[in-house]
Design an enzyme around this catalytic site. Structure first.
Site, PDB file in Angstrom:
ATOM      1  N   ASP A   1      39.616  40.682  41.707  1.00 31.35           N
ATOM      2  CA  ASP A   1      38.360  41.371  41.433  1.00 31.35           C
ATOM      3  C   ASP A   1      37.503  40.507  40.504  1.00 31.35           C
ATOM      4  O   ASP A   1      37.550  39.283  40.597  1.00 31.35           O
ATOM      5  CB  ASP A   1      38.646  42.743  40.814  1.00 31.35           C
ATOM      6  CG  ASP A   1      37.616  43.784  41.219  1.00 31.35           C
ATOM      7  OD1 ASP A   1      36.450  43.619  40.836  1.00 31.35           O
ATOM      8  OD2 ASP A   1      37.984  44.763  41.901  1.00 31.35           O
TER       9      ASP A   1
ATOM     10  N   HIS B   1      33.515  45.953  37.296  1.00 34.12           N
ATOM     11  CA  HIS B   1      34.217  46.379  38.503  1.00 34.12           C
ATOM     12  C   HIS B   1      35.721  46.136  38.410  1.00 34.12           C
ATOM     13  O   HIS B   1      36.537  47.005  38.716  1.00 34.12           O
ATOM     14  CB  HIS B   1      33.625  45.641  39.707  1.00 34.12           C
ATOM     15  CG  HIS B   1      34.011  46.178  41.040  1.00 34.12           C
ATOM     16  ND1 HIS B   1      35.191  45.834  41.670  1.00 34.12           N
ATOM     17  CD2 HIS B   1      33.370  47.029  41.886  1.00 34.12           C
ATOM     18  CE1 HIS B   1      35.247  46.433  42.849  1.00 34.12           C
ATOM     19  NE2 HIS B   1      34.160  47.171  43.006  1.00 34.12           N
TER      20      HIS B   1
ATOM     21  N   SER C   1      35.889  50.906  46.694  1.00 32.31           N
ATOM     22  CA  SER C   1      36.486  50.064  45.649  1.00 32.31           C
ATOM     23  C   SER C   1      37.301  50.891  44.679  1.00 32.31           C
ATOM     24  O   SER C   1      38.255  50.401  44.071  1.00 32.31           O
ATOM     25  CB  SER C   1      35.373  49.347  44.855  1.00 32.31           C
ATOM     26  OG  SER C   1      34.922  48.212  45.524  1.00 32.31           O
TER      27      SER C   1
END
Length: 765
Positions: free
Chosen positions: A138, A211, A541
């Site tokens: 990520d 994220h 996600s």
């Protein structure tokens, strides 16, 4: 004469420009991932690195290797012109030369919603769970988060072979017994996008985006009491596998995620010793032989690593999936039973419910002038509240109604605020329907569905002096129905292999609270200077790391299970109906969802710990699958690194891959060989493995459609010992139906205690 000469000059100049453009195109370099046939290295070389370098230099004397790969791929990545790439393809020992793909990110109460909070007795012991390692590819991690606290954890597992890479902003002390490893991969990104600008982005495993911190802590975050976002979703935040370890692999940067970096990270993760790979990343679809990530995932699976990937945020469009290889667990998104309602009150007394995470000074109770953005802009797209499109004189001191789409939801509020507006009503259009996603807006905001938005627009157009106000948001739990399939969650049918049903499963992916970076505010916008330790965001996600963490729990409870067995347990115990028996809803349509939306259903981790039976799959099963796809020997070798030739005397069938679900593509009346009244007969064979106690399982089938007859042989299976295998065959006899029609059925085996369920999806093309 002059005109004639001028025409010649123009034509010659145009031709010259075309020649130059074509020459530039040929000279332009792109990144390629080169798969080598490792077993056929010439004896003249001492090691593979020498061989790789020599092979590369025969095609390009100036090219260097970016990465060499040894685990998920044997080979290297490099920058080449198209002509150099073609030269390399023609050499002995080269299995493939694939152009690099660019990938994008698929951007508290969850354990209780999944039944983990009240089922501690069913969960694996902390000692076994702490031996499991989840690798997350990520944007990196923010190591100071309390979610990475290692209190109570023992020594790092002896199976761990990785390291904690340091950088300017990431000292060795960033890692501990929870965050046991961290690496970053930027070579592919930097040759394509330029050097990392370290004034705005850390050239280290540190997360500048948020994220990666969110996905990592969702999967395996330690329990943190008093977590919330500005008081919303307050409580104890914890990941799915709180005692598992995490290793962060930073592969995504401000300019995107590049294939050569992703493959390098997968390669290292396998070498490092992870048990689960979590990848909330997706790119374009292609044949598996041309998909380096799918090839890397296959090699990881071969070594006992479950690979969990997000399905994508392309819904509700059909066939919008990413990551559809059958050895990947593909995860769609559903909602929780928690929401953040905010309310819009109009001057005519009507009240509409929406959502918001705005936490600043609220509007007064008195009504405020209301304007539609489309009427306060000179731009044809003024309704979308795009930067610099609003006329300040028409919005100052007013609540502005903006349509969703084109730019970020939170950015629309900034546009309104900068133009002098005091609040925003964000309305859905046809594309988004009634899906509501909460955001931490920078001014008083309520996001409403399409129906409410249309009603408010009607009020604005009919009232000469429209007025409104927005009441602050709050946290509400116990929302029903829940879950529902998120509108954005990508849908089937599978565009690459229609006989494999995808997505595999759905998990919570809407309004999820988890850890966040300290580098940016919760909106990610430059103007947002707020700092938070937790954020609430949505996307597949977010659903992917839920399943990654749950897979870690199953791995801890059943370390002998293969990735296919773990996926099977998650799928066959999933649910697709509510307690009242009604099918899970699709928020995009307001109607019952289908297996093309939710796969096997919504994950049910407690039941998955004791599934009774599993559909296991080995490399040999996938070899037969490749043969059914008519792959050549060199194509199969890209996945397996072994010389395997399909038996020309054997009939291979894609339908016989031992998958926990069934997708049955059928031909229409106008299809090949089809005529009205003709029947199509398709057979699927499956093998079940007993992972429970001795028992006899009986089959039952429920179907929505009478034009497809379903028979199962045998109708009962008796298992007398652990790991015993029994096979059965399902025969589908279908009448021809109109093109584009779909229908569904459900097949399940039960011993009275366990239910081993499989969705069946029919589609006529």
């Amino acid at each position: 004469m002059k005109t004639w000469r001028l025409s010649i000059v123009v034509l010659v100049s145009f031709h010259f420009a075309l020649v130059v453009a074509e020459e530039i195109k040929h000279q332009q370099k792109n990144t390629y991932i080169v798969h080598m046939d490792k077993s056929n290295m010439p004896a003249t070389f001492d090691d593979h690195f020498q061989w790789y370098d020599s092979s590369l230099k025969t095609a390009s004397s100036s090219a260097d290797m970016l990465y060499t790969y040894n685990n998920v791929v044997h080979g290297f990545s490099t920058r080449l012109t198209s002509e150099e790439a073609e030269l390399l393809r023609g050499q002995l020992g080269i299995l493939s030369v694939l152009p690099e793909a660019r990938y994008e990110l698929h951007t508290t109460r969850t354990p209780e919603f999944l039944g983990l909070g009240k089922s501690i007795a069913f969960l694996p012991q902390a000692d076994s769970a702490s031996e499991v390692i989840v690798g997350v590819l990520d944007t990196g991690v923010w190591p100071e988060l309390k979610s990475f606290d290692d209190t109570g954890l023992g020594p790092v597992p002896s199976s761990w072979k990785g390291e904690c890479e340091t950088g300017k902003t990431f000292p060795l002390s960033s890692c501990n017994r929870k965050l046991i490893g961290a690496r970053f991969f930027s070579k592919g990104y930097e040759v394509a996008f330029g050097p990392v600008n370290q004034t705005i982005e850390s050239r280290s495993p540190r997360d500048d985006d948020g994220h990666g911190s969110h996905t990592s802590t969702t999967a395996v975050g330690s329990a943190v009491e008093g977590a919330s976002l500005f008081g919303f979703a307050a409580g104890t935040a914890r990941g799915m596998a709180t005692h598992a370890r995490v290793a962060a692999y930073k592969v995504c940067w401000l300019g995107g995620c590049y294939g050569s970096d992703i493959v390098a990270a997968m390669d290292k993760a396998v070498q490092d010793g992870v048990d689960v790979l979590s990848m909330s990343i997706g790119g374009g679809l292609s044949d598996y032989t041309k998909d380096s990530v799918a090839i890397g995932a296959f090699r990881a699976m071969e070594q006992g690593i479950l690979v969990s990937c997000s399905a994508g945020n392309g819904g509700p469009a059909p066939s919008s999936l990413s990551n559809v290889a059958p050895w990947i667990t593909t995860v769609g998104a559903g909602t929780l039973d928690r929401d953040f309602p905010a309310f819009v009150m109009l001057g005519d007394g009507k009240k509409f419910s929406g959502v918001s995470l705005y936490s600043g000074k609220p509007l007064s109770d008195s009504l405020i002038p209301l304007v539609y953005a489309g009427n306060a802009s000179s731009s044809p797209n003024g309704n979308l509240c795009i930067p610099d499109n609003l006329i300040p004189g028409k919005v100052a001191g007013k609540i502005v109604l903006c349509d969703r789409g084109s730019n970020a939801r939170v950015q629309k509020g900034v546009v309104v605020k900068e133009a002098g507006g005091v609040g925003m009503i964000l309305t859905n259009t046809d594309l988004y329907g009634e899906e509501l996603v909460a955001d931490a807006h920078l001014l008083p905001t309520a996001a409403v569905g399409q129906k409410a938005g249309d009603s408010i627009k009607s009020y604005i157009s009919s009232d000469p002096n429209p007025m409104a106000t927005i009441a602050p948001g709050r946290t509400q739990v116990g929302v029903q129905p829940s879950p529902v399939v998120a509108s954005f969650s990508s849908r089937g049918p599978n565009p690459v292999t229609p006989e494999i049903l995808k997505p595999d499963i759905i998990a919570p992916g809407v309004n999820i609270l988890a850890g966040w970076t300290g580098a940016v505010g919760p909106t990610g916008l430059q103007v947002d200077t707020r700092k938070v330790s937790f954020n609430i965001i949505s996307g597949t996600s977010m659903s992917c790391p839920h399943v990654s963490g749950l897979a870690a729990l199953l791995k801890a409870a059943h370390p002998e299970w293969s990735p296919a067995a773990i996926k099977s347990a998650l799928m066959t115990t999933a649910y697709n109906t509510y307690k009242d028996g009604e099918t899970i809803q699709d928020v995009a349509t307001g109607s019952p969802a289908t297996p093309f939306d939710y796969g096997a259903g919504h994950v049910n981790p407690v039941s998955a710990l004791d599934p009774g039976l599993v559909y296991d799959a080995t490399v040999d099963d996938y070899l037969s699958f490749f043969c059914a796809l008519n792959y050549k020997q060199d194509e199969i070798k890209r996945f397996t690194n072994r010389d395997f030739t399909c038996d020309m005397n054997k009939k291979y069938s894609v339908e016989d891959l031992n998958y926990p679900s069934f997708a049955v593509p059928l031909q229409t009346a106008s299809g090949k060989g089809g005529g009205s009244g003709e029947l199509t007969v398709v057979k699927y064979t499956r093998t079940l493995t007993n992972v429970g106690t001795p028992a006899t399982y009986k089959v039952s089938v429920s179907s929505q459609i009478s034009s497809v007859k379903i028979s199962v042989e045998p109708e009962s299976l008796t298992f007398s010992e652990p790991n015993e295998k029994k096979s059965y065959t399902v025969t589908f006899t279908a009448s021809s139906m109109p093109s584009g029609m779909t229908s569904f059925a459900h097949l399940e085996w039960s011993d009275g205690e366990h239910i081993v369920g499989s969705p069946v999806a029919f589609s006529w093309t």
